[in-house]
Design a protein around this motif. Structure first.
Motif, PDB file in Angstrom:
ATOM      1  N   THR A 204     -11.471  66.710 -16.571  1.00  0.00           N
ATOM      2  CA  THR A 204     -10.227  66.305 -17.203  1.00  0.00           C
ATOM      3  C   THR A 204      -9.225  67.436 -17.324  1.00  0.00           C
ATOM      4  O   THR A 204      -8.039  67.196 -17.531  1.00  0.00           O
ATOM      5  CB  THR A 204     -10.508  65.754 -18.612  1.00  0.00           C
TER       6      THR A 204
ATOM      7  N   SER B 186     -14.715  56.895  -8.783  1.00  0.00           N
ATOM      8  CA  SER B 186     -15.557  55.806  -9.267  1.00  0.00           C
ATOM      9  C   SER B 186     -16.448  56.186 -10.426  1.00  0.00           C
ATOM     10  O   SER B 186     -17.225  55.366 -10.897  1.00  0.00           O
ATOM     11  CB  SER B 186     -16.449  55.301  -8.115  1.00  0.00           C
ATOM     12  N   GLY B 187     -16.386  57.397 -10.894  1.00  0.00           N
ATOM     13  CA  GLY B 187     -17.296  57.828 -11.948  1.00  0.00           C
ATOM     14  C   GLY B 187     -16.575  58.411 -13.137  1.00  0.00           C
ATOM     15  O   GLY B 187     -15.353  58.577 -13.131  1.00  0.00           O
ATOM     16  N   PRO B 188     -17.335  58.740 -14.214  1.00  0.00           N
ATOM     17  CA  PRO B 188     -16.724  59.271 -15.427  1.00  0.00           C
ATOM     18  C   PRO B 188     -16.209  60.693 -15.234  1.00  0.00           C
ATOM     19  O   PRO B 188     -16.801  61.480 -14.501  1.00  0.00           O
ATOM     20  CB  PRO B 188     -17.875  59.232 -16.432  1.00  0.00           C
ATOM     21  N   ALA B 189     -15.093  60.985 -15.883  1.00  0.00           N
ATOM     22  CA  ALA B 189     -14.561  62.345 -15.866  1.00  0.00           C
ATOM     23  C   ALA B 189     -15.248  63.160 -16.960  1.00  0.00           C
ATOM     24  O   ALA B 189     -15.705  62.632 -17.972  1.00  0.00           O
ATOM     25  CB  ALA B 189     -13.057  62.319 -16.082  1.00  0.00           C
ATOM     26  N   VAL B 190     -15.327  64.456 -16.752  1.00  0.00           N
ATOM     27  CA  VAL B 190     -16.040  65.354 -17.662  1.00  0.00           C
ATOM     28  C   VAL B 190     -15.115  66.487 -18.079  1.00  0.00           C
ATOM     29  O   VAL B 190     -14.341  67.009 -17.274  1.00  0.00           O
ATOM     30  CB  VAL B 190     -17.302  65.923 -16.976  1.00  0.00           C
TER      31      VAL B 190
ATOM     32  N   PRO C 153     -23.221  63.868 -15.887  1.00  0.00           N
ATOM     33  CA  PRO C 153     -23.432  63.241 -14.585  1.00  0.00           C
ATOM     34  C   PRO C 153     -23.998  64.233 -13.586  1.00  0.00           C
ATOM     35  O   PRO C 153     -23.607  65.399 -13.554  1.00  0.00           O
ATOM     36  CB  PRO C 153     -22.013  62.784 -14.178  1.00  0.00           C
TER      37      PRO C 153
END
Length: 374
Positions: free
Chosen positions: A372, A348-352, A365
């Motif tokens: 990634t 549910s959140g952004p990939a880093v 985050p």
């Protein structure tokens, strides 16, 4: 910073009793009351836990909160690793007080990159899921293939007098900071989970929120006293470093400290660890990427109660790509191997990108998420 002169050494417990502080915490949870002055290091940690509990219960307390941990399933394919961020800042005026009256090979032939002298402007280029690493080429397909090997990646800038500290004192602070980075992130005994005597020997034993907190974390690791805030450690019964090389990239800078007679050294480094399972015949390589922002200070003992030549921790921050967040708080990093992962629901959140050094850690985050690439 207070102007009173404490009787004790840096990090000694202040005059507030445990009963007074417990009464304050209960009052704060019920609607607020004035805090007693000079809370102890233990009490500040309890406050952080209280705020985290209030946030989890749906309340919004004032001040900074310790990031909550959430485990996100890989959103793309099995094998995308977990990202964990830990941030701890220590106010130097609470841990150091003035004296009275004081004013290996990488498996590649790629040419290494030039040393980093400023923050990069973008993440390194590369495919999202490049070629897989092997025992012979553990950094294959990774931006780290062109990074320096181990200690060679930690370059010390030329010292100069600053903040009332002589050139020699600044040079000592820089050398000691490099030694600390090596002892806590590259030393083989530390990586195997052994007692990090070299690293602890560089920290001021008078600082309970630094040296003392690490000692407690090593004896009894928990999320609120985690040796991983400073150290890279793997469970030797679980994994081992593949080969002789850890890749390193980053930079050291220094400036005047928080008072005359002090210098602060800031380190921002990323370490890439190739790992294999400890079981006989294991040949799958997984990479864990640890980035640290560490600020330490050296104080002139003529003006500050300190152990001469030892470093005081001002702040430590870290983010780790490819570690099992569900096992936070046990004092070890736990790399995940592709063969052990199964596809799961989309996160549910952004990939880093753990290789992206263009952003400060504070901009990433705060929760456990996904990366990634490794």
């Amino acid at each position: 910073m207070g102007t009173s002169t404490p009787e004790g050494r840096p990090g000694d417990e202040p005059s507030v009793s445990d009963k007074e502080w417990d009464d304050f915490l209960r009052g704060a949870a019920e609607g607020g009351r004035d805090a007693p002055v000079e809370p102890s290091a233990r009490a500040r940690l309890v406050t952080q836990r209280l705020r985290a509990e209030e946030s989890a219960a749906g309340r919004t307390p004032g001040g900074n909160e310790r990031p909550r941990r959430r485990r996100w399933r890989p959103p793309l394919i099995a094998g995308v690793a977990a990202l964990a961020l830990a941030v701890v800042a220590i106010r130097p005026e609470l841990v150091v007080d003035r004296l009275p009256g004081a004013g290996g090979g990488s498996g590649t032939d790629a040419a290494p990159l030039a040393a980093e002298t400023a923050p990069p402007t973008a993440a390194p280029s590369g495919d999202l899921f490049p070629d897989m690493p092997t025992l012979e080429e553990p950094f294959r397909g990774s931006p780290a293939v062109a990074w320096a090997d181990g200690v060679a990646g930690i370059e010390v800038p030329e010292a100069r007098a600053v903040g009332g500290m002589s050139r020699d004192q600044v040079a000592h602070a820089l050398r000691s900071t490099k030694e600390l980075l090596v002892a806590s992130n590259l030393d083989r005994a530390t990586l195997r989970g052994e007692h990090p005597a070299k690293a602890l020997g560089l920290l001021d034993p008078l600082q309970k929120d630094g040296h003392g907190l690490m000692e407690k974390g090593l004896r009894d690791p928990r999320e609120d006293q985690d040796p991983l805030w400073l150290l890279s450690r793997f469970d030797p019964a679980e994994v081992r470093v593949a080969g002789d090389t850890v890749k390193t990239r980053g930079r050291l800078t220094f400036a005047k400290g928080d008072r005359d007679g002090s210098v602060e050294v800031k380190a921002d480094y990323t370490f890439v660890y190739p790992l294999v399972k400890a079981e006989p015949g294991a040949d799958e390589v997984a990479r864990t990427i640890v980035r640290r922002e560490l600020t330490v200070a050296l104080y002139d003992p003529a003006g500050t109660v300190t152990t001469p030549g030892r470093l005081v921790v001002i702040a430590w921050k870290s983010t780790t790509g490819n570690t099992d967040c569900a096992r936070d708080g046990d004092g070890f990093l736990h790399p995940q191997f592709r063969t052990d992962l199964a596809p799961g629901p989309e996160g549910s959140g952004p990939a880093v990108d753990p290789y992206d050094r263009s952003k400060d850690l504070d901009a990433l985050p705060q929760e456990c998420g996904t990366v990634t690439r490794t």
